[in-house]
Write a protein that holds these residues in place. Structure first.
Motif, short mmCIF file in Angstrom:
data_model
loop_
_atom_site.label_atom_id
_atom_site.label_comp_id
_atom_site.label_asym_id
_atom_site.label_seq_id
_atom_site.Cartn_x
_atom_site.Cartn_y
_atom_site.Cartn_z
N LYS A 118 91.66 -84.35 5.12
CA LYS A 118 91.69 -84.78 3.73
C LYS A 118 90.46 -84.32 2.96
N ASP A 119 89.37 -84.00 3.68
CA ASP A 119 88.15 -83.53 3.03
C ASP A 119 87.95 -82.02 3.20
N CYS A 120 88.91 -81.34 3.81
CA CYS A 120 88.73 -79.92 4.13
C CYS A 120 88.83 -79.06 2.88
N LYS A 121 87.86 -78.17 2.70
CA LYS A 121 87.84 -77.26 1.56
C LYS A 121 88.05 -75.81 1.98
N ARG A 122 88.32 -75.59 3.28
CA ARG A 122 88.50 -74.22 3.78
C ARG A 122 89.75 -74.14 4.65
N ARG A 123 90.86 -74.60 4.13
CA ARG A 123 92.09 -74.63 4.90
C ARG A 123 92.56 -73.21 5.24
N MET A 124 93.04 -73.05 6.47
CA MET A 124 93.59 -71.77 6.89
C MET A 124 94.97 -71.54 6.25
N THR A 125 95.39 -70.30 6.21
CA THR A 125 96.70 -69.94 5.70
C THR A 125 97.62 -69.60 6.87
N CYS A 126 98.77 -70.27 6.92
CA CYS A 126 99.71 -70.05 8.02
C CYS A 126 100.29 -68.64 7.94
N GLU A 127 100.33 -67.94 9.06
CA GLU A 127 100.85 -66.58 9.10
C GLU A 127 102.37 -66.54 9.02
N ARG A 128 103.02 -67.68 9.20
CA ARG A 128 104.49 -67.70 9.23
C ARG A 128 105.11 -68.16 7.91
N CYS A 129 104.46 -69.13 7.23
CA CYS A 129 105.03 -69.64 5.98
C CYS A 129 104.07 -69.51 4.80
N GLN A 130 102.86 -68.99 5.03
CA GLN A 130 101.84 -68.79 4.00
C GLN A 130 101.36 -70.08 3.36
N SER A 131 101.61 -71.22 4.00
CA SER A 131 101.10 -72.50 3.50
C SER A 131 99.70 -72.75 4.04
N LYS A 132 99.03 -73.77 3.48
CA LYS A 132 97.65 -74.04 3.82
C LYS A 132 97.56 -74.94 5.06
N HIS A 133 97.78 -74.36 6.23
CA HIS A 133 97.58 -75.04 7.51
C HIS A 133 97.47 -73.98 8.60
N PRO A 134 96.84 -74.29 9.74
CA PRO A 134 96.75 -73.31 10.82
C PRO A 134 98.13 -72.92 11.33
N THR A 135 98.24 -71.69 11.81
CA THR A 135 99.53 -71.21 12.30
C THR A 135 100.01 -72.00 13.50
N ILE A 136 99.08 -72.49 14.34
CA ILE A 136 99.49 -73.22 15.54
C ILE A 136 100.10 -74.57 15.20
N LEU A 137 99.96 -75.03 13.95
CA LEU A 137 100.54 -76.30 13.53
C LEU A 137 101.78 -76.10 12.67
N HIS A 138 102.33 -74.87 12.66
CA HIS A 138 103.51 -74.59 11.84
C HIS A 138 104.70 -75.37 12.38
N LEU A 139 105.51 -75.90 11.47
CA LEU A 139 106.70 -76.67 11.82
C LEU A 139 107.91 -76.01 11.18
N ASP A 140 108.82 -75.49 12.02
CA ASP A 140 110.02 -74.82 11.51
C ASP A 140 111.01 -75.83 10.95
N ARG A 141 111.65 -75.43 9.88
CA ARG A 141 112.75 -76.23 9.35
C ARG A 141 114.05 -75.78 9.99
N VAL A 142 114.83 -76.73 10.42
CA VAL A 142 116.11 -76.40 11.05
C VAL A 142 117.21 -77.19 10.38
N LYS A 143 118.43 -76.78 10.63
CA LYS A 143 119.58 -77.40 9.99
C LYS A 143 119.93 -78.71 10.67
N PRO A 144 120.60 -79.63 9.92
CA PRO A 144 121.04 -80.89 10.52
C PRO A 144 122.12 -80.67 11.56
N PHE A 145 122.60 -81.79 12.12
CA PHE A 145 123.64 -81.73 13.14
C PHE A 145 124.86 -80.98 12.60
N GLU A 146 125.50 -80.18 13.47
CA GLU A 146 126.74 -79.52 13.14
C GLU A 146 127.75 -79.82 14.23
#
Length: 525
Positions: A232-260
């Protein structure tokens, strides 16, 4: 101007611009309520704030409008500027004043409290009680942790930038030297290899839960993978290589579809395709039976019961039913968001939380109260996995088993959080690679292959269902994150919520959404 006219005019202008009571009051209050937060054990800053508030308190005797500082809302804003331990002390002081006098604490009581605390912190003999040797050694021990995990930050502190943003020639040489030193001393905190934590291949192979627990235990920031602060105090957030969001790549969470719903047996076998479903990889077919038993379900406060098949799944930590069963029972439930963990997948789905459901055998003489039941569009098994009396007729050792059959679909999945439903009463062991039978409170269930494997059948797709379902409410995950980011006070559901808290929870519940692996709450303020 003539002095006889100029002097009165000057006094009038001074009064108009600097003597207006409302302007003076607003200037005092604005500065008091926008004072910067005071750090712990900072006696000088606390003394400055107390002196200013003393001036406000004295002005209140002449300006009636200044009495607005005596309002509880304004006093609370002032208290937010104090360190947490002083907030606790003031809470005790305010309670003592209320018990002793029968009246709430006023603004002048708060000023006297702050003056006393500032005097204590600035005491010449015992005011400074910090262990400076320990603090200094701790600071020294923390110095290598910054360049160890993030080399760029150390290099840029050495480089000298021009107004155009270029690095001066003499600064480039220093940058390269610092980077070389940094590379030579880099050590991964997970495997102790000569690389940065974000590049650790062994860490990347771990599950997300393992990575989160490791970072939390070692005190790493979830934004930049450095120690010494929280996300919450971080001013140097990493950019995810997979979704380009501000979090480390190792913490990336894929979105998947609901039950089919699972495809039919004929479609899967004839097409030769693999069908993915919530429990993992499934080849549909009738070659293998699962623990599926006919039951009747009803609401505790209702009289209507519905006949359906229930899948007794020890690989699931939650209990589910279909939307169709919810509508048949005419129960509404509470709308919620849940996080499902299955084989190789983590997904967030919308659901209804149902309470007060009971499940019983077909005779209706035994009912078990189910825990929280979450709704989904479909249960991850089909009627192809239901054994019939005809299916087990080829196995003489199962001749005592009697299976009930009903004309219904599988609309209920009972997980391990309902142990009475899954508890085995009697077991008939398997023979000759056949199935085994388990008698439960609802009747007999069959587990295992239903047909002997022939040469012709070995050329077909294998029949396999792999299920492991874990369910967590997003509310519980948010509480865990709040407790991690704000350790000063753990969240407790028993704590009373203010009107502002209720307003925020209502706004968050109606506006929360998942976007690119991150949760967003739209403010209505």
């Amino acid at each position: 101007m003539d002095p006889s006219r100029g002097y009165p005019q000057a006094k009038r202008l001074l009064q108009e611009n600097f003597g207006d009571e409302l302007k003076v009051t607003m200037a005092y209050m604005d500065k008091a309520l926008k004072w910067t937060n005071i750090k712990s054990d900072d006696g000088k800053d606390l003394q400055s704030y107390a002196l200013y508030l003393r001036g406000c308190c004295n002005t209140m005797q002449d300006l009636r409008i200044m009495e607005e500082l005596d309002l509880p809302s304004n006093m609370k804003l002032i208290i937010t500027k104090l360190p947490y331990k002083l907030k606790e002390k003031w809470r005790s002081t305010a309670c003592d004043i209320l018990e002793r006098t029968g009246h709430r604490a006023r603004f002048h009581n708060l000023v006297v409290f702050m003056e006393k605390q500032a005097k204590n912190l600035l005491d010449p003999l015992f005011g400074d009680i910090l262990d400076h040797n320990r603090t200094k050694s701790a600071a020294i021990s923390k110095q290598p942790s910054r360049p160890r995990s993030y080399g760029n930050s150390f290099a840029t502190t050495v480089a000298v930038l021009t107004d155009e943003g270029d690095i001066r020639p003499n600064a480039k040489e220093k940058t390269f030297k610092c980077q070389n030193i940094l590379d030579s001393c880099a050590s991964c905190a997970f495997c102790e290899g000569k690389h940065y934590l974000k590049d650790c291949q062994k860490l990347k192979t771990q599950t997300r839960e393992t990575i989160v627990e490791f970072l939390k235990t070692k005190g790493f920031c979830f934004g930049c993978l450095l120690r010494g602060h929280m996300s919450k105090d971080c001013k140097r957030r990493m950019t995810c290589e997979r979704c380009q969001s501000k979090h480390p790549t190792i913490l990336h969470l894929d979105r998947v579809k609901p039950f089919e719903p699972v495809k039919s047996r004929e479609t899967s076998i004839n097409s030769g395709q693999v069908t993915l479903k919530p429990g993992g990889v499934t080849w549909t077919g009738k070659d293998c039976a699962l623990s599926i038993v006919p039951v009747q379900v009803k609401a505790t406060k209702g009289s209507k019961s519905v006949l359906t098949y229930a899948f007794l799944d020890p690989g699931s930590s939650g209990t589910f039913c279909t939307e169709r069963l919810r509508r048949q029972l005419n129960t509404r439930g509470r709308k919620t968001e849940i996080l499902l963990r299955t084989m190789g997948q983590i997904k967030t789905v919308s659901s209804y939380e149902l309470s007060g459901l009971e499940v019983g055998n077909l005779e209706g003489n035994t009912f078990i109260e189910l825990p929280k039941v979450y709704t989904q569009d479909a249960i991850p098994v089909t009627k192809e996995n239901v054994a019939t009396q005809k299916d087990i007729s080829n196995w003489p050792y199962l001749e005592k088993v009697r299976l009930n059959e009903i004309d219904a679909d599988i609309d209920l999945l009972i997980g391990a959080n309902s142990p009475r439903a899954l508890e085995p009463w009697q077991i008939i062991n398997a023979e000759d690679n056949g199935p085994y039978a388990v008698r439960t409170v609802f009747g007999w269930v069959i587990n295992g292959p239903l047909d002997s494997c022939t040469a012709e059948e070995t050329s077909r797709l294998p029949v396999l269902t792999a299920n492991h379902i874990s369910v967590t409410e997003l509310k519980d995950l948010l509480v865990q994150q709040y407790n991690h980011d704000f350790p000063e006070r753990k969240f407790d559901e028993k704590n009373e919520m203010s009107a502002e808290d209720h307003k925020f929870m209502k706004s968050a519940k109606s506006s929360v959404m998942l976007k690119n692996g991150h949760y967003y709450v739209t403010s209505t303020a």
